[in-house]
Design a protein around this motif. Structure first.
Motif, short mmCIF file in Angstrom:
data_model
loop_
_atom_site.label_atom_id
_atom_site.label_comp_id
_atom_site.label_asym_id
_atom_site.label_seq_id
_atom_site.Cartn_x
_atom_site.Cartn_y
_atom_site.Cartn_z
N PRO A 132 0.59 16.98 -2.14
CA PRO A 132 -0.74 17.57 -1.90
C PRO A 132 -1.38 16.90 -0.69
CG PRO A 132 -0.82 16.03 -3.75
CD PRO A 132 0.63 16.18 -3.39
N PRO A 133 -2.30 17.58 0.00
CA PRO A 133 -2.90 17.04 1.22
C PRO A 133 -3.57 15.68 1.04
CG PRO A 133 -3.41 19.36 1.01
CD PRO A 133 -2.77 18.95 -0.28
N GLY A 134 -4.16 15.44 -0.12
CA GLY A 134 -4.89 14.19 -0.33
C GLY A 134 -4.05 13.05 -0.88
N ARG A 135 -2.73 13.17 -0.88
CA ARG A 135 -1.83 12.14 -1.44
C ARG A 135 -2.11 10.79 -0.78
NH1 ARG A 135 1.84 8.62 -3.01
NH2 ARG A 135 3.77 9.37 -3.94
N LEU A 136 -2.14 9.74 -1.61
CA LEU A 136 -2.36 8.38 -1.11
C LEU A 136 -1.04 7.63 -1.06
CD1 LEU A 136 -5.57 7.41 -3.14
CD2 LEU A 136 -5.39 8.58 -0.93
N VAL A 137 -0.96 6.66 -0.13
CA VAL A 137 0.24 5.83 0.01
C VAL A 137 -0.17 4.38 0.20
CG1 VAL A 137 1.66 7.68 0.98
CG2 VAL A 137 0.34 6.21 2.52
N LEU A 138 0.77 3.49 -0.06
CA LEU A 138 0.57 2.06 0.16
C LEU A 138 1.58 1.61 1.21
CD1 LEU A 138 -1.08 -0.40 -0.90
CD2 LEU A 138 0.88 -0.91 -2.37
N THR A 139 1.10 1.02 2.31
CA THR A 139 1.98 0.60 3.39
C THR A 139 2.62 -0.75 3.07
OG1 THR A 139 0.45 -0.73 4.72
CG2 THR A 139 0.31 1.68 4.94
N ARG A 140 3.58 -1.14 3.87
CA ARG A 140 4.24 -2.42 3.67
C ARG A 140 3.30 -3.59 3.93
NH1 ARG A 140 6.90 -4.46 8.65
NH2 ARG A 140 6.15 -3.21 10.40
N HIS A 141 2.21 -3.33 4.64
CA HIS A 141 1.20 -4.36 4.89
C HIS A 141 0.17 -4.45 3.76
CE1 HIS A 141 2.75 -4.83 8.95
NE2 HIS A 141 2.57 -3.54 9.18
N GLY A 142 0.29 -3.56 2.78
CA GLY A 142 -0.66 -3.55 1.68
C GLY A 142 -1.87 -2.68 1.92
N ASP A 143 -1.84 -1.85 2.97
CA ASP A 143 -2.94 -0.93 3.26
C ASP A 143 -2.82 0.31 2.38
OD1 ASP A 143 -4.09 -2.37 5.53
OD2 ASP A 143 -2.25 -1.81 6.57
N ALA A 144 -3.86 0.63 1.65
CA ALA A 144 -3.91 1.88 0.89
C ALA A 144 -4.63 2.91 1.74
CB ALA A 144 -4.65 1.67 -0.43
N MET A 145 -3.97 4.05 1.98
CA MET A 145 -4.54 5.05 2.86
C MET A 145 -4.01 6.42 2.49
SD MET A 145 -2.44 3.67 6.21
CE MET A 145 -3.38 4.58 7.41
N THR A 146 -4.61 7.46 3.05
CA THR A 146 -4.12 8.80 2.77
C THR A 146 -2.82 9.04 3.54
OG1 THR A 146 -5.35 9.82 4.57
CG2 THR A 146 -6.45 9.71 2.43
N MET A 147 -2.02 9.93 3.01
CA MET A 147 -0.75 10.29 3.64
C MET A 147 -0.96 10.73 5.08
SD MET A 147 1.83 13.37 2.47
CE MET A 147 0.56 14.65 2.77
#
Length: 234
Positions: A132-147
């Motif tokens: 879905p457009p609003g999917r969230l992800v967690l980066t390898r740096h620990g940043d939580a952000m939208t896809m």
């Protein structure tokens, strides 16, 4: 950190997706005729060669697919501009990035480079399309952000490092219009550039990422206009 909303305007994902698709496809086309000698050329991202910079880009292009296979964080905390924060360019992080490029470069199959990058590009696009457009992800740096915000950072990586690769290979820049628009908007924070500078998007991107130095006149115009852009480092 300021919490960001996970919602995005309806047209945001298609626009950023198209920029990622087009810029990766253009890079793949440029790789088709690379020679082994080309891969050993130095770049303006020392100490990387073309081979190692391509390995770094390859890793970056494929990173989102793995992130989307992991559980989503509860809320977004940074956007694409926040992702390119000073913490990403500390000496330990830079050292790890450089070593990662060396290691990935040694594993790179030059003969299959273009096809493999195209495969990774398609896998990333398929992974994005399944969410879905609003999917969230967690980066390898620990940043939580939208896809879509992380995908925006991938457009920056492929587009700006494409300029580095073009320079190393003595080729004309191949930055696509879609990617140039996404990168320029991010680098300026959506603010208009002082008209007196008379920069096109390619010049703007080169200047704001340090690929081309500012002249004294340009610096004076920027200071007089109190213009500020995103601090960006490769």
């Amino acid at each position: 950190m300021v919490e960001q909303t996970p919602d995005n305007p309806p047209d945001t994902v298609p626009v950023v997706r198209a920029a990622f698709r087009d810029e990766c496809a253009r890079l793949v086309a440029e790789l088709r005729d690379l020679t082994e000698a080309d891969l050993h050329r130095p770049t303006t991202c020392p100490p990387w060669t073309v081979r190692e910079l391509l390995a770094h880009v390859h890793t970056g292009v494929g990173r989102l697919a793995g992130m989307l296979a992991a559980p989503a964080p509860p809320r977004a905390q940074v956007d694409a501009a926040g992702y390119f924060g000073a913490a990403k360019f500390t000496p330990p992080v830079d050292a790890a990035r450089i070593e990662g490029g060396h290691r990935a470069g040694r594993q790179l199959d030059a003969a299959a480079l273009a096809d493999d990058l195209d495969r990774v590009r398609r896998a990333t696009l398929n992974a994005v399309d399944a969410q879905p457009p609003g999917r969230l992800v967690l980066t390898r740096h620990g940043d939580a952000m939208t896809m879509v915000e992380f995908l925006r950072t991938r457009v920056v990586e492929v587009g700006v490092h494409g300029l580095d690769l073009a320079a190393a290979l003595d080729r004309q820049p191949w930055l696509t219009p879609a990617a140039a628009a996404v990168v320029a908007d991010l680098l300026t924070g959506g603010r208009p550039v002082p008209a007196a500078l008379n920069w096109d998007r390619l010049t703007l991107i080169r200047k704001t990422t340090g690929r081309t130095p500012l002249t004294h006149v340009e610096q004076a115009v920027i200071e007089a206009a109190d213009f500020r852009w995103l601090t960006f480092s490769p």
